[in-house]
Design a protein around this motif. Structure first.
Motif, PDB file in Angstrom:
ATOM      1  N   GLU A 270      -0.319   3.765   1.146  1.00 19.14           N
ATOM      2  CA  GLU A 270      -1.220   3.366   0.059  1.00 19.14           C
ATOM      3  C   GLU A 270      -2.452   2.723   0.679  1.00 19.14           C
ATOM      4  OE1 GLU A 270       0.767   1.077  -3.098  1.00 19.14           O
ATOM      5  OE2 GLU A 270       2.644   1.498  -2.042  1.00 19.14           O
ATOM      6  N   ALA A 271      -3.583   2.794  -0.028  1.00 16.50           N
ATOM      7  CA  ALA A 271      -4.842   2.315   0.552  1.00 16.50           C
ATOM      8  C   ALA A 271      -4.891   0.803   0.669  1.00 16.50           C
ATOM      9  CB  ALA A 271      -6.025   2.811  -0.269  1.00 16.50           C
ATOM     10  N   PHE A 272      -4.122   0.076  -0.142  1.00 10.69           N
ATOM     11  CA  PHE A 272      -4.093  -1.388  -0.088  1.00 10.69           C
ATOM     12  C   PHE A 272      -2.934  -1.896  -0.934  1.00 10.69           C
ATOM     13  CE2 PHE A 272      -6.912  -0.250  -3.616  1.00 10.69           C
ATOM     14  CZ  PHE A 272      -6.396  -0.995  -4.669  1.00 10.69           C
ATOM     15  N   LEU A 273      -2.678  -3.187  -0.809  1.00  5.30           N
ATOM     16  CA  LEU A 273      -1.737  -3.884  -1.688  1.00  5.30           C
ATOM     17  C   LEU A 273      -2.502  -4.985  -2.410  1.00  5.30           C
ATOM     18  CD1 LEU A 273       1.378  -4.271   0.662  1.00  5.30           C
ATOM     19  CD2 LEU A 273       1.077  -2.618  -1.207  1.00  5.30           C
ATOM     20  N   ARG A 274      -2.089  -5.276  -3.659  1.00  2.30           N
ATOM     21  CA  ARG A 274      -2.729  -6.312  -4.463  1.00  2.30           C
ATOM     22  C   ARG A 274      -1.648  -7.114  -5.162  1.00  2.30           C
ATOM     23  NH1 ARG A 274      -6.310  -4.171  -9.297  1.00  2.30           N
ATOM     24  NH2 ARG A 274      -4.305  -4.281 -10.381  1.00  2.30           N
ATOM     25  N   ASP A 275      -1.813  -8.430  -5.225  1.00  2.00           N
ATOM     26  CA  ASP A 275      -0.791  -9.252  -5.872  1.00  2.00           C
ATOM     27  C   ASP A 275      -0.932  -9.185  -7.388  1.00  2.00           C
ATOM     28  OD1 ASP A 275      -2.925 -10.891  -6.534  1.00  2.00           O
ATOM     29  OD2 ASP A 275      -2.020 -12.727  -5.744  1.00  2.00           O
ATOM     30  N   ASP A 276       0.004  -9.830  -8.079  1.00  2.05           N
ATOM     31  CA  ASP A 276       0.043  -9.750  -9.544  1.00  2.05           C
ATOM     32  C   ASP A 276      -1.171 -10.384 -10.205  1.00  2.05           C
ATOM     33  OD1 ASP A 276       2.452  -8.435  -9.408  1.00  2.05           O
ATOM     34  OD2 ASP A 276       3.673 -10.244  -9.716  1.00  2.05           O
ATOM     35  N   THR A 277      -1.834 -11.306  -9.521  1.00  5.28           N
ATOM     36  CA  THR A 277      -3.004 -11.961 -10.112  1.00  5.28           C
ATOM     37  C   THR A 277      -4.275 -11.137  -9.946  1.00  5.28           C
ATOM     38  OG1 THR A 277      -3.716 -13.178  -8.120  1.00  5.28           O
ATOM     39  CG2 THR A 277      -1.958 -14.169  -9.460  1.00  5.28           C
ATOM     40  N   GLY A 278      -4.226 -10.151  -9.088  1.00  2.44           N
ATOM     41  CA  GLY A 278      -5.415  -9.360  -8.819  1.00  2.44           C
ATOM     42  C   GLY A 278      -6.449 -10.070  -7.979  1.00  2.44           C
ATOM     43  N   THR A 279      -6.055 -11.165  -7.341  1.00  3.01           N
ATOM     44  CA  THR A 279      -7.015 -11.953  -6.550  1.00  3.01           C
ATOM     45  C   THR A 279      -6.683 -11.976  -5.062  1.00  3.01           C
ATOM     46  OG1 THR A 279      -5.790 -14.009  -6.924  1.00  3.01           O
ATOM     47  CG2 THR A 279      -7.529 -13.453  -8.520  1.00  3.01           C
ATOM     48  N   LEU A 280      -5.576 -11.387  -4.668  1.00  3.69           N
ATOM     49  CA  LEU A 280      -5.193 -11.322  -3.261  1.00  3.69           C
ATOM     50  C   LEU A 280      -4.933  -9.869  -2.896  1.00  3.69           C
ATOM     51  CD1 LEU A 280      -4.338 -12.614  -0.534  1.00  3.69           C
ATOM     52  CD2 LEU A 280      -2.012 -12.765  -1.487  1.00  3.69           C
ATOM     53  N   TYR A 281      -5.645  -9.403  -1.881  1.00  6.07           N
ATOM     54  CA  TYR A 281      -5.499  -8.033  -1.393  1.00  6.07           C
ATOM     55  C   TYR A 281      -5.063  -8.050   0.068  1.00  6.07           C
ATOM     56  CZ  TYR A 281      -8.257  -6.299  -5.407  1.00  6.07           C
ATOM     57  OH  TYR A 281      -8.731  -5.982  -6.664  1.00  6.07           O
ATOM     58  N   GLY A 284      -5.897  -2.544   5.656  1.00  5.65           N
ATOM     59  CA  GLY A 284      -6.138  -2.287   7.069  1.00  5.65           C
ATOM     60  C   GLY A 284      -5.822  -0.851   7.395  1.00  5.65           C
ATOM     61  N   ASP A 285      -6.012  -0.482   8.671  1.00  3.72           N
ATOM     62  CA  ASP A 285      -5.643   0.878   9.074  1.00  3.72           C
ATOM     63  C   ASP A 285      -4.162   1.127   8.864  1.00  3.72           C
ATOM     64  OD1 ASP A 285      -4.785  -0.784  11.132  1.00  3.72           O
ATOM     65  OD2 ASP A 285      -5.708   0.382  12.737  1.00  3.72           O
ATOM     66  N   TRP A 286      -3.357   0.057   8.899  1.00  2.00           N
ATOM     67  CA  TRP A 286      -1.914   0.193   8.719  1.00  2.00           C
ATOM     68  C   TRP A 286      -1.536   0.761   7.356  1.00  2.00           C
ATOM     69  CZ3 TRP A 286      -0.309  -2.746   4.652  1.00  2.00           C
ATOM     70  CH2 TRP A 286      -1.063  -3.876   4.309  1.00  2.00           C
ATOM     71  N   CYS A 287      -2.456   0.747   6.440  1.00  2.00           N
ATOM     72  CA  CYS A 287      -2.179   1.317   5.122  1.00  2.00           C
ATOM     73  C   CYS A 287      -2.102   2.843   5.163  1.00  2.00           C
ATOM     74  CB  CYS A 287      -3.257   0.894   4.127  1.00  2.00           C
ATOM     75  SG  CYS A 287      -3.217  -0.849   3.673  1.00  2.00           S
ATOM     76  N   LEU A 288      -2.969   3.479   5.962  1.00  2.23           N
ATOM     77  CA  LEU A 288      -3.148   4.926   5.874  1.00  2.23           C
ATOM     78  C   LEU A 288      -2.964   5.679   7.183  1.00  2.23           C
ATOM     79  CD1 LEU A 288      -6.266   4.876   3.533  1.00  2.23           C
ATOM     80  CD2 LEU A 288      -3.918   5.479   2.895  1.00  2.23           C
ATOM     81  N   GLY A 289      -3.212   5.041   8.336  1.00  2.00           N
ATOM     82  CA  GLY A 289      -3.056   5.783   9.584  1.00  2.00           C
ATOM     83  C   GLY A 289      -3.849   5.171  10.714  1.00  2.00           C
ATOM     84  N   ALA A 295      -9.111   2.910   8.477  1.00  2.00           N
ATOM     85  CA  ALA A 295      -9.457   1.511   8.235  1.00  2.00           C
ATOM     86  C   ALA A 295     -10.617   1.414   7.252  1.00  2.00           C
ATOM     87  CB  ALA A 295      -9.820   0.828   9.558  1.00  2.00           C
ATOM     88  N   TRP A 296     -11.621   2.261   7.434  1.00  2.34           N
ATOM     89  CA  TRP A 296     -12.772   2.284   6.523  1.00  2.34           C
ATOM     90  C   TRP A 296     -12.349   2.668   5.107  1.00  2.34           C
ATOM     91  CZ3 TRP A 296     -14.825   6.353   3.716  1.00  2.34           C
ATOM     92  CH2 TRP A 296     -16.076   6.131   3.121  1.00  2.34           C
ATOM     93  N   THR A 297     -11.474   3.641   4.986  1.00  2.30           N
ATOM     94  CA  THR A 297     -11.013   4.085   3.672  1.00  2.30           C
ATOM     95  C   THR A 297     -10.279   2.973   2.942  1.00  2.30           C
ATOM     96  OG1 THR A 297     -10.844   6.374   4.438  1.00  2.30           O
ATOM     97  CG2 THR A 297      -9.602   5.797   2.461  1.00  2.30           C
ATOM     98  N   SER A 298      -9.443   2.234   3.664  1.00  2.00           N
ATOM     99  CA  SER A 298      -8.743   1.105   3.052  1.00  2.00           C
ATOM    100  C   SER A 298      -9.736   0.069   2.557  1.00  2.00           C
ATOM    101  CB  SER A 298      -7.777   0.480   4.063  1.00  2.00           C
ATOM    102  OG  SER A 298      -7.160  -0.679   3.525  1.00  2.00           O
ATOM    103  N   GLY A 299     -10.702  -0.289   3.381  1.00  2.00           N
ATOM    104  CA  GLY A 299     -11.692  -1.279   2.984  1.00  2.00           C
ATOM    105  C   GLY A 299     -12.521  -0.831   1.793  1.00  2.00           C
ATOM    106  N   THR A 300     -12.906   0.437   1.781  1.00  2.00           N
ATOM    107  CA  THR A 300     -13.680   0.969   0.666  1.00  2.00           C
ATOM    108  C   THR A 300     -12.876   0.907  -0.633  1.00  2.00           C
ATOM    109  OG1 THR A 300     -14.889   2.453   2.142  1.00  2.00           O
ATOM    110  CG2 THR A 300     -14.873   3.026  -0.183  1.00  2.00           C
ATOM    111  N   ALA A 301     -11.598   1.270  -0.558  1.00  2.00           N
ATOM    112  CA  ALA A 301     -10.746   1.258  -1.756  1.00  2.00           C
ATOM    113  C   ALA A 301     -10.554  -0.154  -2.292  1.00  2.00           C
ATOM    114  CB  ALA A 301      -9.400   1.903  -1.430  1.00  2.00           C
ATOM    115  N   ILE A 302     -10.384  -1.118  -1.412  1.00  2.00           N
ATOM    116  CA  ILE A 302     -10.232  -2.518  -1.847  1.00  2.00           C
ATOM    117  C   ILE A 302     -11.481  -2.987  -2.577  1.00  2.00           C
ATOM    118  CG2 ILE A 302     -10.025  -4.898  -1.072  1.00  2.00           C
ATOM    119  CD1 ILE A 302      -8.293  -3.855   1.254  1.00  2.00           C
ATOM    120  N   ALA A 303     -12.635  -2.757  -1.969  1.00  2.00           N
ATOM    121  CA  ALA A 303     -13.885  -3.202  -2.575  1.00  2.00           C
ATOM    122  C   ALA A 303     -14.108  -2.544  -3.933  1.00  2.00           C
ATOM    123  CB  ALA A 303     -15.052  -2.905  -1.642  1.00  2.00           C
TER     124      ALA A 303
END
Length: 312
Positions: A270-281, A284-289, A295-303
């Motif tokens: 998955e591109a990122f993880l987010r907590d139940d409050t939506g305020t903690l993400y 990293g590259d560890w999300c996708l490969g 790493a860039w794709t994960s950061g873009t998805a979080i933002a």
């Protein structure tokens, strides 16, 4: 209590490619962002060591693009002079760190800032830097997964999602050697030195002795990971000299670097993880490969997720 998320910064922990990408995208959208990194440099494994009058890319050797978004970024950084072409792909000029510097230009970034913990503060967060406490509306943590628990707490519900993520280590040798260079790049995944690159052939590199970067195989790296750096260099240098047909008398410089979390061997998926409050993400590259683009794709998805959530 944190009540105005437009004025209270988003705090990004980690100035690797994921963290810098998140911060760049949020800052360009008008959000206040502060990036914290425990190191003296930025870019994570997109790294360059300056020594012996040369530049050694001792982490990621080059980058390539699979998707249009990352290709567009590389094109922009090429125009700005941060990236150039090399035989295997795009490289930072005059070192891989330039790619990170291009993404992070103008950001509010604090280096040698070790985050020791987080706690909730109303709708936001307190971020602890030793005795200093910072306020944040949202926190984005982009460190390697084995370091996450030390920041968000081992009992946080998101920690259980990280257990399957796996890394391989890497040991890297940097050497300046006089004499002819028999090749530019040599790959042999079954050899102790799985990748050897003549770094001095990359664009905008200083002239002088030939600069080499040799990266060990996963098996060699895992076996010798806990040796000190001088001992690692002593092991790897004869292997490099043998491949080059050179002698110890031709060596002008040699040093080693240890990447404990070098290569993602099992990604989250998955591109990122987010907590139940939506305020903690978490991301990293560890999300996708293992690629810089991951790493860039994960950061873009979080933002994008954070901005969409705020807009809603």
């Amino acid at each position: 209590m944190i009540s105005d998320p437009d004025k209270t910064p988003v705090i990004v922990i980690g100035a690797g490619i994921t963290g810098l990408t998140v911060a760049r995208r949020l800052a360009d959208a008008g959000r206040a962002v502060l990036v914290l990194d425990k190191g003296r440099g930025i870019g994570g494994r997109v790294a360059t060591r300056r020594a012996a009058g040369l530049h050694f890319d001792h982490g990621a050797q080059y980058v390539s693009a699979r998707g249009a978004g990352f290709a567009a970024l590389l094109g922009k950084l090429t125009v700005s002079g941060h990236v150039g072409a090399w035989q295997d792909g795009h490289v930072g000029t005059p070192g891989m760190t330039a790619l990170a510097k291009g993404i992070g230009a103008g950001l509010d970034l604090r280096q040698e800032a070790l985050v020791t913990g987080l706690s909730r503060d109303g709708d936001g967060w307190r971020v602890y830097l030793g005795d200093e406490v910072l306020a944040a509306s949202q926190v984005i943590c982009t460190v390697p997964t084995p370091q996450v628990a030390g920041i968000i707490g081992a009992d946080h519900p998101l920690i259980a999602r990280l257990t399957d993520v796996a890394y391989a280590p890497n040991l890297t040798l940097m050497a300046a050697i006089d004499g002819p260079a028999p090749f530019v790049v040599a790959r042999d995944p079954d050899a102790d030195l799985a990748w050897i690159a003549q770094d001095s052939t990359k664009p905008d590199r200083p002239q002088g002795p030939v600069g080499w970067v040799a990266q060990a195989s996963t098996a060699f790296s895992a076996t010798h990971l806990e040796l000190d750096k001088d001992a690692i260099a002593d092991l790897m240098l004869p292997l490099l000299l043998d491949r080059l047909g050179a002698t110890a008398a031709q060596v002008r410089y040699a040093s080693a670097h240890r990447w404990r979390y070098a290569q993602i061997t099992q990604a989250l998926g998955e591109a990122f993880l987010r907590d139940d409050t939506g305020t903690l993400y978490l991301g990293g590259d560890w999300c996708l490969g293992p690629k810089v683009e991951d790493a860039w794709t994960s950061g873009t998805a979080i933002a994008d997720d954070l901005l969409a959530q705020h807009a809603g």
